[in-house]
Structures are given as C-alpha cells and as structure tokens.
Motif scaffolding. Structure first.
Motif, PDB file in Angstrom:
ATOM      1  N   LEU A  60      63.044  47.818  45.052  1.00  0.00           N
ATOM      2  CA  LEU A  60      62.940  48.058  43.619  1.00  0.00           C
ATOM      3  C   LEU A  60      62.493  46.805  42.874  1.00  0.00           C
ATOM      4  N   ALA A  61      62.968  45.666  43.321  1.00  0.00           N
ATOM      5  CA  ALA A  61      62.590  44.410  42.667  1.00  0.00           C
ATOM      6  C   ALA A  61      61.080  44.201  42.728  1.00  0.00           C
ATOM      7  N   ARG A  62      60.498  44.429  43.886  1.00  0.00           N
ATOM      8  CA  ARG A  62      59.053  44.221  44.014  1.00  0.00           C
ATOM      9  C   ARG A  62      58.261  45.299  43.288  1.00  0.00           C
ATOM     10  N   ARG A  63      58.767  46.527  43.306  1.00  0.00           N
ATOM     11  CA  ARG A  63      58.077  47.587  42.572  1.00  0.00           C
ATOM     12  C   ARG A  63      58.008  47.261  41.080  1.00  0.00           C
ATOM     13  N   THR A  64      59.137  46.840  40.531  1.00  0.00           N
ATOM     14  CA  THR A  64      59.151  46.573  39.089  1.00  0.00           C
ATOM     15  C   THR A  64      58.346  45.326  38.737  1.00  0.00           C
ATOM     16  N   GLN A  65      58.201  44.395  39.656  1.00  0.00           N
ATOM     17  CA  GLN A  65      57.328  43.260  39.400  1.00  0.00           C
ATOM     18  C   GLN A  65      55.892  43.719  39.182  1.00  0.00           C
ATOM     19  N   VAL A  66      55.449  44.699  39.975  1.00  0.00           N
ATOM     20  CA  VAL A  66      54.112  45.255  39.795  1.00  0.00           C
ATOM     21  C   VAL A  66      54.018  45.968  38.442  1.00  0.00           C
ATOM     22  N   LEU A  67      55.073  46.703  38.078  1.00  0.00           N
ATOM     23  CA  LEU A  67      55.081  47.394  36.787  1.00  0.00           C
ATOM     24  C   LEU A  67      54.961  46.405  35.633  1.00  0.00           C
ATOM     25  N   PHE A  68      55.684  45.295  35.709  1.00  0.00           N
ATOM     26  CA  PHE A  68      55.617  44.296  34.641  1.00  0.00           C
ATOM     27  C   PHE A  68      54.219  43.679  34.560  1.00  0.00           C
ATOM     28  N   ARG A  69      53.600  43.415  35.711  1.00  0.00           N
ATOM     29  CA  ARG A  69      52.242  42.855  35.675  1.00  0.00           C
ATOM     30  C   ARG A  69      51.258  43.853  35.064  1.00  0.00           C
ATOM     31  N   PHE A  70      51.412  45.137  35.427  1.00  0.00           N
ATOM     32  CA  PHE A  70      50.558  46.168  34.845  1.00  0.00           C
ATOM     33  C   PHE A  70      50.736  46.217  33.332  1.00  0.00           C
ATOM     34  N   ARG A  71      51.983  46.118  32.883  1.00  0.00           N
ATOM     35  CA  ARG A  71      52.258  46.144  31.446  1.00  0.00           C
ATOM     36  C   ARG A  71      51.553  44.997  30.736  1.00  0.00           C
ATOM     37  N   GLU A  72      51.635  43.788  31.300  1.00  0.00           N
ATOM     38  CA  GLU A  72      51.020  42.634  30.650  1.00  0.00           C
ATOM     39  C   GLU A  72      49.505  42.759  30.611  1.00  0.00           C
ATOM     40  N   LEU A  73      48.914  43.250  31.709  1.00  0.00           N
ATOM     41  CA  LEU A  73      47.463  43.427  31.731  1.00  0.00           C
ATOM     42  C   LEU A  73      47.031  44.482  30.706  1.00  0.00           C
ATOM     43  N   ASN A 103      48.600  45.332  27.965  1.00  0.00           N
ATOM     44  CA  ASN A 103      48.762  44.759  26.622  1.00  0.00           C
ATOM     45  C   ASN A 103      47.566  43.893  26.252  1.00  0.00           C
ATOM     46  N   ALA A 104      47.104  43.113  27.203  1.00  0.00           N
ATOM     47  CA  ALA A 104      46.019  42.171  26.928  1.00  0.00           C
ATOM     48  C   ALA A 104      44.679  42.882  26.738  1.00  0.00           C
ATOM     49  N   ARG A 105      44.528  44.064  27.344  1.00  0.00           N
ATOM     50  CA  ARG A 105      43.215  44.711  27.365  1.00  0.00           C
ATOM     51  C   ARG A 105      43.229  46.105  26.748  1.00  0.00           C
ATOM     52  N   LYS A 106      44.216  46.403  25.931  1.00  0.00           N
ATOM     53  CA  LYS A 106      44.340  47.762  25.405  1.00  0.00           C
ATOM     54  C   LYS A 106      43.175  48.149  24.502  1.00  0.00           C
ATOM     55  N   ASP A 107      42.558  47.186  23.838  1.00  0.00           N
ATOM     56  CA  ASP A 107      41.411  47.510  22.993  1.00  0.00           C
ATOM     57  C   ASP A 107      40.239  48.019  23.824  1.00  0.00           C
ATOM     58  N   GLU A 108      40.106  47.488  25.016  1.00  0.00           N
ATOM     59  CA  GLU A 108      39.053  47.928  25.926  1.00  0.00           C
ATOM     60  C   GLU A 108      39.262  49.393  26.320  1.00  0.00           C
ATOM     61  N   LEU A 109      40.508  49.730  26.626  1.00  0.00           N
ATOM     62  CA  LEU A 109      40.824  51.109  26.978  1.00  0.00           C
ATOM     63  C   LEU A 109      40.623  52.034  25.784  1.00  0.00           C
ATOM     64  N   ALA A 110      41.032  51.603  24.598  1.00  0.00           N
ATOM     65  CA  ALA A 110      40.858  52.422  23.403  1.00  0.00           C
ATOM     66  C   ALA A 110      39.380  52.717  23.150  1.00  0.00           C
ATOM     67  N   ALA A 111      38.522  51.748  23.373  1.00  0.00           N
ATOM     68  CA  ALA A 111      37.086  51.958  23.171  1.00  0.00           C
ATOM     69  C   ALA A 111      36.542  52.999  24.140  1.00  0.00           C
ATOM     70  N   LEU A 112      37.022  52.983  25.374  1.00  0.00           N
ATOM     71  CA  LEU A 112      36.607  54.001  26.344  1.00  0.00           C
ATOM     72  C   LEU A 112      37.013  55.395  25.884  1.00  0.00           C
ATOM     73  N   ILE A 113      38.236  55.505  25.374  1.00  0.00           N
ATOM     74  CA  ILE A 113      38.736  56.799  24.911  1.00  0.00           C
ATOM     75  C   ILE A 113      37.881  57.324  23.761  1.00  0.00           C
ATOM     76  N   THR A 114      37.590  56.465  22.785  1.00  0.00           N
ATOM     77  CA  THR A 114      36.775  56.884  21.646  1.00  0.00           C
ATOM     78  C   THR A 114      35.389  57.312  22.094  1.00  0.00           C
ATOM     79  N   ALA A 115      34.815  56.614  23.045  1.00  0.00           N
ATOM     80  CA  ALA A 115      33.456  56.920  23.499  1.00  0.00           C
ATOM     81  C   ALA A 115      33.365  58.279  24.173  1.00  0.00           C
TER      82      ALA A 115
END
Length: 498
Positions: free
Chosen positions: A64-77, A79-91
């Motif tokens: 569980l410790a290692r699984r959640t470490q991956v989840l936290f890294r995904f969350r940070e990535l 957060n940093a790139r959410k505008d990129e994803l939003a632009a894809l959705i709008t397009a």
C-alpha cells in the motif's frame, strides 16, 4: 496536412489498431476533423485485457505504501499540467476552458481521496473471538476492471473510478467515448510518468464492439459505466449475465423547485448556471424548473434576461457556453425545440437564433428557455442533453414533490427556499439520490458517493467515496488458531513501511 491517428494504450505502450476501422474526431467549435480514431476488434480487446491481466498479480501484491506513492506523484503531475488536459477537453468536447478546468479539478478530488485509501482498506480484527481463535477481515482487489466513459466528462468521470481501482490494487482498462478519446491517452502517459507499472492502466478505443468485448470477457471482473439510461441498462444486464459486478449510472431529468419565499435573483442565476453550463451536456444539469405559486412570471422574466445575455461560441474564446459535441447532438436538440413549439409550450428564448463567436461550421445551439411546459411534452419527459430549460408551473409545494417523485429518473434535484422546514421535508421525502438545498448542481465531494435512484442507476453501488472502495474490493474473513508461539528473531532497526 496528414490527419493523426489515435490508437490504443496497452502494457505501457501505444498499440496500433489492426481492425482497419476508424472514426473521426472533430473540433465541435469549428467542425474540423482533427484526428482519426482506431476502433478495436475483438483481438485488440483480448490483447488489452491480457495486458491488464498480466499486470494484476504484481500490482495486487505491491505494498500500500508504494501504491500510494505512485498516486501522490500522479496527483502532483496532474496539478502541474491540468491546463494542458483542460485544453484537450475543450478541443474535443467543446465546453469552455474554465468549465474544462473545473472538470479536471473535480476529478482530482477523487485522486486525492484515493491517496488516503489506506484507512479504508485496513480491515478489522477480533482477538480471542473464541478461545485462542482470532478473526480478521480484509478487503482485497477484484482483479482487472473496465471503465466505460461518457463523452461529456472525458476526464472527470473516469477519475471517479480509476484512482480508487488502482489504489486498491486492481488493473484498469478504460474505454473512452470515441468522440473524446485524447484525454484518456493523455492520462495513460501521465500514469506512466508517475511510475505506475506497465499494464496497470490501459486504454481501449472503440465502439459497441469494444464495449461488448469488455462486458463479456472472462478476465474482466467489474465494470463501471456512465451514460444514457438505455445503454446503462444494457451494460448492467449484459455484464451481470456474464458474472461481473457492475455499476451503471444512467440518465437524468433533474428538477429545480423554487418556492415563493426564495431569493428570485439567486434562483434565476443558479437556474441559468445549472441549465446551460457545458451546453446542458451534464447528467446533473437542471432541465426542468418547477415554479411554485405566483412567482412564475417574475422568475421567468429574470431567467430570460440572463439567458439572452449569455455569449455562445468557441470555448477557447471569451464565451459563456460552447457548442454541442457533434452535429448529430445539435440536430437532436433542434428537433426537441421544434417539438416543444408544436406541443404548445411558450418559447421565451430561441437558441436557434444564436450567432456564435466562432470560425468554421461548429455545432452550436444557444441557450433556450421554454415556459408553460406540461408533463406530457417530450421536452419534459425526455433527457434532451442540451441547453434547453423548461419551466413547469404548479400551485403548491405538494404538487412539486409529487411531480418529481412521479418521474422515472432520480439522479439529482434542488430546492430554492429560505424556509428551513420546507427544505428539510423536501430532502426527506424526495425520491432522488442527490439533493441540493439552494445548491443547483449537488455533485457530492469525493469522500461521499455519487449516484442516483430509479432509472438513473443500475447496480447497488454508487461512485467514489466509501461505496466506490467497496465496489473495487472484495471482503474476506480469516479465522486463525495458532497452537504454538513463533519468534521472528532479533532486528534492532526502526520498522519501515515497505
């Protein structure tokens, strides 16, 4: 210029389509074709499911410790790139950028909830349940699971499911809508960047062939679906007939009740927000406003003024509302407007007259307002899934409750009032799964669960929250007796979670 091809994602790499079948991905604001999408045949379904099946044992046994470490890294990535994803959705969907960004944020809430899933997976224990007998209960992952996503929320709705499924130790096959596939592929690459092992998150693109392949595949153990009620019923019946657990969230006809004591400016603002946001392409959109008593004329006038002021156009511009997702969706909404007029409803604001701020030949219908709608009209009975708000007039509070409870859908509803007693009674008596009191779109936060009643949900489990954790895990009870003590040896090091 060559039109790019979007393929599948399997085992940590792109999997080119072999079926020779393709569909077009369009920009709904301009009508331009932006990509072609490979549609899976059964052999590709089998290949993608095989990747998820092969990855399951190792991911299930990852701590569980290692699984959640991956989840936290995904969350940070994310957060940093959410505008990129939003632009894809709008397009690909057409919703305005601010709405797309809000979608990503609401999906991110479930990622954050999944980061704390350890508490919900820890099980329980009873020591000396019988003499020298201990009983423990644990929750374990179910195996490879499928998520069949809708077109209207290509990021948020899949994120209602896959963060919890992955955190609990399952592997995932995501089948996005063929209208909006790019967000799923973008998320797959983000998971890989976060360190998720290959095969834990996969993307299968396709149409009914892919859906049926997942629903009947023996290695898929659970299916999550969001879409229209007829398809949700089909997914539930087909999946359960093949031994799978299924949660299938269907359609809606959401009502907003306005009582005579309500703040009419607040009610008008929120009716417009909830009726026309994302061009009405939300399962939580308010499509029927129930005006109680003698306030209807004044309330409709205020809503009409606000509706006429809305700007419709390309979601990348300074607009309030974007296009419909496809030409077929636009034409369907146009048909309902014509049907409402023919049935005798008063067309207060006609969205067909909108001149959008956009280039090309996009799929636009402006905000549309009907008054004096009756419950036998198709604009009331059907889920239009477009920017059409219908006002139904009733004389009493009891009539409003009876009208909503008689509806075959039970997804979301809202009441606007300053009377606490009336609001409390409404929340208690209304036969709807999600209720807002002076809140027009009552989508629960991630640690509560999302889901409706009646024909808005097939299956016993709602999305995310504790119910989501239970859906993606199975309970197991272990009864133990040890006759002799054991000794683990000496180790003076500080204990670590590994």
């Amino acid at each position: 210029m060559t039109t790019p091809t979007l393929n599948h994602w399997s085992g940590g790499a792109e999997l080119p389509g072999r079926a020779g079948r393709y569909s077009e991905v369009t920009d709904p604001a301009t009508g331009a074709v932006t990509a072609r999408l490979a549609l899976a045949e059964q052999s590709e379904v089998d290949a993608v499911v095989a990747a998820a099946t092969a990855a399951f044992p190792a991911w299930r046994d990852t701590s569980l410790a290692r699984r959640t470490q991956v989840l936290f890294r995904f969350r940070e990535l994310l957060n940093a790139r959410k505008d990129e994803l939003a632009a894809l959705i709008t397009a690909e969907h057409g919703k305005v950028l601010s709405d797309a960004a809000g979608e990503v944020t609401r999906g991110q809430e479930v990622v954050e909830f999944a980061c704390g899933i350890l508490h919900l997976l820890k099980g329980s224990a009873s020591v000396n349940a019988s003499t020298k007998v201990d009983v423990t209960s644990v929750r374990q992952p179910v195996g490879p699971v499928a998520i069949i996503g809708p077109f209207n929320f290509p990021a948020m709705v899949p994120m209602w499911f896959f963060p919890i499924a992955i955190a609990a130790g399952n592997t995932v096959v995501l089948k996005p809508s063929e209208k909006v596939p790019s967000a799923a592929l973008w998320l797959a690459r983000l998971w890989q960047e976060a360190g998720l092992p290959d095969g834990v998150f996969n993307v299968l693109n396709g149409d009914k062939v892919a859906v049926d392949g997942l629903l009947t595949h023996p290695d898929i153990k659970a299916v999550s679906f969001v879409g229209s009620t007829p398809i949700a019923r089909y997914v539930y019946e087909t999946g359960t007939a093949h031994g799978k657990r299924v949660q299938a969230l269907g359609g809606a006809k959401n009502h907003m009740v306005v009582l005579p004591d309500a703040d009419l400016d607040l009610a008008a603002d929120q009716a417009v927000n909830a009726g026309y946001g994302s061009a009405g392409e939300r399962c939580m959109a308010i499509s029927a406003l129930v005006a109680v008593g003698d306030i209807a004329d004044e309330l409709v006038a205020r809503i009409a003024d606000r509706t006429r002021a809305l700007r419709t156009g390309d979601g990348r511009r300074d607009c309030d509302m974007g296009p419909l997702v496809t030409a077929a969706a636009r034409d369907r909404v146009t048909g309902y407007i014509e049907a409402g007029q023919a049935a005798g409803a008063e067309l207060v604001v006609d969205g067909r007259e909108t001149k959008p701020d956009a280039d090309g030949d996009g799929f636009f219908i402006g905000p549309t307002l009907f008054d004096h709608v009756t419950t036998d009209m198709s604009i009331y009975t059907d889920e239009i899934f477009g920017p059409v708000l219908s006002v139904v007039r009733v004389d009493t509070y009891d009539e409003a409750i009876a009208l909503i409870n008689a509806n075959p859908y039970g997804n979301g509803t809202a009441i606007f009032t300053n009377d606490g007693g009336a609001a409390r009674r409404f929340a208690d008596e209304i036969e709807v799964g999600m209720v807002g009191i002076n809140v027009p779109v009552p989508v629960p936060v991630a640690y509560h669960s999302f889901g409706g009643w009646k024909n808005s949900l097939f299956g016993d489990t709602h999305a995310h929250g504790v119910e989501g954790v239970h859906f993606f895990t199975r309970g197991k009870v272990i009864t133990t007796r040890w006759l002799d003590p054991s000794h683990g040896g000496i180790n003076l090091g500080f204990p670590q979670n590994t």
